[in-house]
Each structure stands twice: as C-alpha cells, then as structure tokens.
Scaffold this motif. Structure first.
Motif, PDB file in Angstrom:
ATOM      1  N   LEU A  79       0.840  -1.194   0.000  1.00 36.05           N
ATOM      2  CA  LEU A  79       0.000   0.000   0.000  1.00 36.05           C
ATOM      3  C   LEU A  79       0.877   1.247   0.000  1.00 36.05           C
ATOM      4  N   LEU A  80       1.870   1.227   0.868  1.00 39.44           N
ATOM      5  CA  LEU A  80       2.754   2.387   0.978  1.00 39.44           C
ATOM      6  C   LEU A  80       3.558   2.584  -0.307  1.00 39.44           C
ATOM      7  N   ASP A  81       4.025   1.491  -0.860  1.00 43.98           N
ATOM      8  CA  ASP A  81       4.787   1.584  -2.109  1.00 43.98           C
ATOM      9  C   ASP A  81       3.971   2.257  -3.204  1.00 43.98           C
ATOM     10  N   GLU A  82       2.753   1.775  -3.376  1.00 37.99           N
ATOM     11  CA  GLU A  82       1.900   2.308  -4.443  1.00 37.99           C
ATOM     12  C   GLU A  82       1.520   3.755  -4.170  1.00 37.99           C
ATOM     13  N   TRP A 125       0.885   9.418  -4.949  1.00 37.05           N
ATOM     14  CA  TRP A 125       0.781  10.743  -4.321  1.00 37.05           C
ATOM     15  C   TRP A 125       1.913  11.695  -4.746  1.00 37.05           C
ATOM     16  N   ALA A 126       2.875  11.129  -5.445  1.00 39.55           N
ATOM     17  CA  ALA A 126       3.987  11.971  -5.873  1.00 39.55           C
ATOM     18  C   ALA A 126       3.530  13.040  -6.861  1.00 39.55           C
ATOM     19  N   ASP A 127       2.485  12.736  -7.629  1.00 39.42           N
ATOM     20  CA  ASP A 127       2.061  13.771  -8.567  1.00 39.42           C
ATOM     21  C   ASP A 127       0.549  13.974  -8.607  1.00 39.42           C
ATOM     22  N   VAL A 128      -0.123  13.575  -7.548  1.00 40.14           N
ATOM     23  CA  VAL A 128      -1.557  13.835  -7.473  1.00 40.14           C
ATOM     24  C   VAL A 128      -1.753  15.298  -7.065  1.00 40.14           C
ATOM     25  N   THR A 129      -2.888  15.850  -7.427  1.00 38.16           N
ATOM     26  CA  THR A 129      -3.169  17.219  -7.000  1.00 38.16           C
ATOM     27  C   THR A 129      -3.320  17.243  -5.490  1.00 38.16           C
ATOM     28  N   TRP A 130      -2.512  18.064  -4.838  1.00 35.12           N
ATOM     29  CA  TRP A 130      -2.455  18.022  -3.375  1.00 35.12           C
ATOM     30  C   TRP A 130      -3.543  18.898  -2.755  1.00 35.12           C
ATOM     31  N   THR A 144      -7.331   8.524  -4.455  1.00 35.71           N
ATOM     32  CA  THR A 144      -6.196   7.660  -4.803  1.00 35.71           C
ATOM     33  C   THR A 144      -5.902   6.672  -3.693  1.00 35.71           C
ATOM     34  N   LEU A 145      -5.944   7.130  -2.456  1.00 36.43           N
ATOM     35  CA  LEU A 145      -5.655   6.229  -1.339  1.00 36.43           C
ATOM     36  C   LEU A 145      -6.620   5.044  -1.311  1.00 36.43           C
ATOM     37  N   PHE A 146      -7.901   5.359  -1.386  1.00 37.50           N
ATOM     38  CA  PHE A 146      -8.860   4.263  -1.230  1.00 37.50           C
ATOM     39  C   PHE A 146      -8.922   3.349  -2.447  1.00 37.50           C
ATOM     40  N   GLY A 178      -7.783  -2.080  -4.246  1.00 34.40           N
ATOM     41  CA  GLY A 178      -7.065  -3.028  -5.083  1.00 34.40           C
ATOM     42  C   GLY A 178      -6.335  -4.081  -4.263  1.00 34.40           C
ATOM     43  N   LEU A 179      -5.990  -3.731  -3.053  1.00 39.43           N
ATOM     44  CA  LEU A 179      -5.264  -4.677  -2.195  1.00 39.43           C
ATOM     45  C   LEU A 179      -6.204  -5.417  -1.259  1.00 39.43           C
TER      46      LEU A 179
END
Length: 499
Positions: free
Chosen positions: A418-421, A426-431, A444-446, A451-452
């Motif tokens: 989860l953390l890897d993905e 989150w590196a380029d999602v709109t913050w 994105t998180l959920f 998926g996991l």
RNA sequence: GGCCCCAUCGUCUAGCGGCCUAGGACACCACCCUCUCAAGGUGGCGGCACGGGUUCGAAUCCCGUUGGGGCUGCCA
C-alpha cells in the motif's frame, strides 16, 4: 430576587422560604444584604470553596448587597502568603469580584477586645488542662471524649499554658435558623465548654468569626455544611457579646468524591487552578459548581451567570451531598468549546499554543497551521489543554510513532505494498482535499486500498500512523494538505523503511 | 461513643399530596452517519433504601430501621 421593599434599608419581616401553599420555613430577610466568603490561605482555593463563594456572590449581587472577601489567616502555622495571592487570582479567574476585602490578621485588636468583654461578662473561665489530661479523664470515667468542665469552679487566672474557655449552658437548647436545613436544634448540654482564647493569647476561629461577622454586619452566613456543628457555639458567643439580631444561616451540602467522602485537598484533585490549567473554562466551572447543590427550575442545566442571577434562590439549595463528577464537567466544557466561534476558540486556546502552558518552544508554533485546523480541532477537544496534542504532528519536524498503534495499523499484511503504491501515486496527485468536491488524495488512497483488498479503515490507518504517529486524530486528508506533499511523502517513506 | 445532617436511575437532579406508567442531564449500551477519533442523529438500560403509619390517594407528610456523611483540636 428581593422585592422592592429592600429600599427601606431596614430589617424586614419574616418571609416564606418557598411559595408553597402548605407553608415553609420562615426566615428573616434582612436588608441590606451583607455576605462574606471566608477562606483560609492554607492551600489553593478548592472547588468546594468556589461553590461557596459563588452562592454568596450571587446572593449578594441579586439583592444589591455587599460581598465581602475575608481572608481568615490567623493560623500562622499553616498560612502562607502565596496562598493569599492564589485565592485572589482564582476568584478573579472565575469572575467573582468582591466589594470589600479584609485580612483577619489585621483585626487582632478587635478580637482581643471582644475576648475581654467576654471575660467581663463572667461567661468564661481559665483552664490549664492539657489535651492529654482531658483525654485521660474521659477515658477514666468511661464517658464520651471531650472536655469535662474540670476547671469551671477552680477560679484560675490567666497564666502560661492557660486558655480561656466559654462556659456553655447546662440546659436549654440552641437552634440554628438555616435557610436550607430548617432548624437544626442542639441541646446545650451536648456543647462542651470550648476554648475561645488560646494560651498564646490568640483567639480561636469561632470567636474571631463571630466578632468579624458582627463587626461587618453580616446578615447571611452561607458556608459549607461542615460548619453546622460549630454553629451553636457561634450563636452562644454572638448572644454573649450582645450581637443583637442573629444572621441567617445557609449550610451548603458538602461536595464529595466517588467514595462519598468530603472532598479533601490531600487526596482529591480539587484545586481550581488545576482545572484552569487543564483548560476548563471559568464560565463552565461556575455553571457546573452552581449545580453542586442547586438547580434551576425545570430541566435546564446550562446557564450563564446572568441567568443564574435571575433564577437562583438560596431556599432552593438542596440538602444532600453531591458528587463532583468530572466526566460531566468535561462534557459541559466540550459542549461550550464547540459552541464558540472559531475566532473565540482560537483566542482562548492561546495559553496552550503560545503561552506558558504550551508544550513546545515558542518558535515551533505556526498560527497559519492552527488556523487551518482550528474548526476540526475545536469539535474534538473537551478541554483546552488537549489542543496542542491535536496538531503537534503538523508543527514538529519529527513524529513520535506510538508503538501500539504501529503494531495494529502498519504491521498487517498488504501495508507495505500500500505504501509503495501510495508513494508513487501521491507523488504527482493534485495536493488538495475539498470534501464533496475534489478529493484526489482520498480517492487515490482508497482505490489503492481497494485493489489490495483493504477496507477503508485498514487503508487509512497505516497512513495516519505513519504521518501523525497515532491512530486517532483530526481528519486525515485535511491534515495532509496542511502538512504538504514533501513532508507527507517523507514520513511515508520513513514508515516504509521501518517495515 | 456523643451531637448533627442526609437518603429519587451508576452520577447530578426534576418532583412541594392526585398531572408519575417518575422527567432531564452526564455516564453506559446498540444502531445510523463516517477516513480514525470526536461531533451529530435514533433507540435502549436504569431509580423513589426498608418497615410502619396519616390520607379516598404518598416519591412527596409523620415515626422507626438501615445505610451514608459531617463534627467531636489551645486548626480554619
């Protein structure tokens, strides 16, 4: 509220304590009203004392009377000047202002004069019995403990180790006219000859009390129930000194702890300043303390001091002891905090954010961060001291991870992936996170979690612990926006590395 | 021991002879809401200490019992 006839400024007729058709306790309603709160500076002001002060204050204020603060500092052994200051500060904090302030220690001459008058009246005698001798005699005769009148007829004079006792009547009874208790009656024979002046020449508490009340023209003595047993002595002295019309009493029920014992400075957390520092609000303390012994008509429980001023009646004070229920106090306090505007909340939380009570160095605090979080924090704290803990993870460079929370939230299977993905996504999602509109962080998180095969709770938990250090706290995505992308990813990476 | 005080849900209380099938608040439990925790919503659990009187009628008035508390300092 007193009727308009208070203007007459004379002693009024008796009134009915309650407007009940069946009648009620009659007690004189004297005007102008003068009441006193008489704490001794042997410690911080405790909540029971504040309750007593409050009732006195309200009673005075609602009848245009005078509220006297009298510091009873005649016990040199136990008094400390710093406690005198503490009492003043506590009184100011809750807003109980006084019209007159006296120090009993300034009045020693008056007390001495009264003692001389007592001696002249022939109602006293000197006694040099030691405590041990008194106890020994009581034990010997197998009777109840207490002084036996040993020196009554011995006609001793003053001298070393010799105290002055008041000769109590052998028969008859003394009745206390008490607005809340009716008319407790004490057989005079049960009142031992008590000491009024110590061998050191200092007058005892009851005498000083009586003399001061007389001199200050106190009309109503509103105090704790623990004083009821000494009231007959008070009355005997009052009459012996020719005090004239006696004050009306109101003995308030004691406030007890969970073991049903009177609140004690030694074993119970009762210092008002303790509650102040914990972030209880003064108006809540007053509201809550008012309820320890009194309640407004009907089901109303929350009220302002002005409402209390309009509704309070001494004769409605209850008789049974009340438990000081901190859980209820907390609930009141939380409700009151939530009812504030964000501006007021921010303002009143300052001591814990930037003041002496703040848990961090001054340069750690960031007003913008707090401003962004304030509404979310406001509905989650019951006391103001909990405020810094809600946002410290946003202000400090390092987060301290709670071990228990880490085990439960981060250790489970799937979290590493989860953390890897997440680190990638989150590196380029709109913050940003605007509930009900754009929620890229959340979405994105959920979706990764889904998926996991992780449900929402299990998906957000590791992120929360990695970023905030704990599994509970303010809403996650709002917090992340304040934290910023860089610091968030940094903490996620640290957590991933630790796994 | 003596004197005094007190007695309604776990807690604080409303109740003042019929509005009581005992109301409210806090706490607790369940459900709803929900990214955690809160908050909020809905519902629930739960009490007149006991025994005698008085009264047509008692949680309410009286007496007793029991239980709890306070005081019993040359402290305040």
């Amino acid at each position: 509220m007193l009727p308009d006839d208070r203007q007459s400024r004379i002693v009024l007729r008796c009134g009915f304590a309650r407007d009940r058709p069946s009648g009620g306790l009659r007690y004189p309603r004297r005007v102008p009203v003068r009441v006193r709160f008489a704490p001794s500076p042997t410690g911080f002001l405790h909540v029971g004392g504040v309750r007593t002060a409050l009732y006195n204050w309200v009673f005075a204020r609602q009848s245009n009377g005078v509220f006297v603060l009298r510091i009873e500092d005649t016990d040199d052994e136990r008094n400390r000047e710093e406690w005198v200051t503490a009492i003043d500060e506590s009184m100011r904090w809750v807003g109980l202002d006084w019209d007159e302030r006296h120090r009993q220690s300034d009045r020693a001459e008056l007390h001495a004069t009264a003692a001389e008058r007592l001696i002249a009246s022939g109602r006293t005698y000197w006694c040099d019995c030691t405590r041990d001798a008194v106890d020994a005699r009581a034990k010997e005769r197998g009777g109840p403990p207490g002084y036996d009148g040993h020196c009554r007829e011995l006609d001793k004079g003053p001298g070393p180790h010799t105290a002055l006792r008041f000769r109590t009547p052998d028969d008859g009874e003394t009745v206390v006219v008490d607005v809340v208790r009716g008319e407790p009656t004490f057989p005079n024979a049960s009142i031992e000859d008590f000491i009024v002046v110590r061998a050191t020449g200092k007058v005892m508490f009851v005498l000083a009390n009586v003399v001061d009340d007389m001199d200050m023209a106190i009309t109503h003595v509103i105090r704790g129930e623990e004083h009821l047993p000494t009231t007959p002595k008070y009355l005997l002295l009052w009459d012996a000194l020719g005090g004239g019309e006696r004050p009306v009493f109101a003995h308030l029920p004691v406030i007890v702890n969970e073991k049903r014992q009177k609140l004690s400075k030694r074993r119970d957390p009762v210092a008002l300043e303790l509650y102040r520092d914990e972030g209880y609000l003064p108006e809540v303390m007053l509201n809550f303390l008012a309820l320890c012994g009194w309640s407004p008509p009907g089901d109303q429980e929350r009220f302002t001091i002005d409402e209390m001023l309009a509704l309070f009646r001494l004769e409605d004070v209850g008789k049974s002891p009340g438990f000081f229920d901190v859980a209820k106090l907390r609930a009141f306090n939380g409700d009151t905090i939530r009812a504030m505007s964000v501006e007021e909340f921010t303002d009143r939380a300052q001591p814990w954010l930037t003041g002496a009570l703040a848990p961090w160095p001054a340069d750690v605090y960031d007003a913008d961060v707090f401003a962004a979080m304030a509404p979310l924090v406001q509905e989650r704290v019951a006391v103001l001291s909990e405020v810094p803990g809600m946002i410290d993870f946003l202000l400090r460079d390092e987060v301290t991870i709670d071990d228990g929370d880490w085990e439960k939230a981060v250790k489970p299977d799937g979290v590493a992936q989860l953390l890897d993905e997440l680190l990638v996504a989150w590196a380029d999602v709109t913050w940003e996170h605007v509930p009900d509109e754009r929620e890229p962080l959340k979405d994105t998180l959920f979706s990764i979690g889904e998926g996991l095969g992780l449900n929402k709770k299990r998906t957000q938990a590791p992120v929360r612990v990695a970023v905030t250090g704990r599994s509970v706290g303010p809403p996650l995505f709002e917090s992340l926006v304040v934290l910023g992308r860089e610091r968030t990813l940094e903490r996620l990476r640290a957590a991933r590395a630790r796994l």
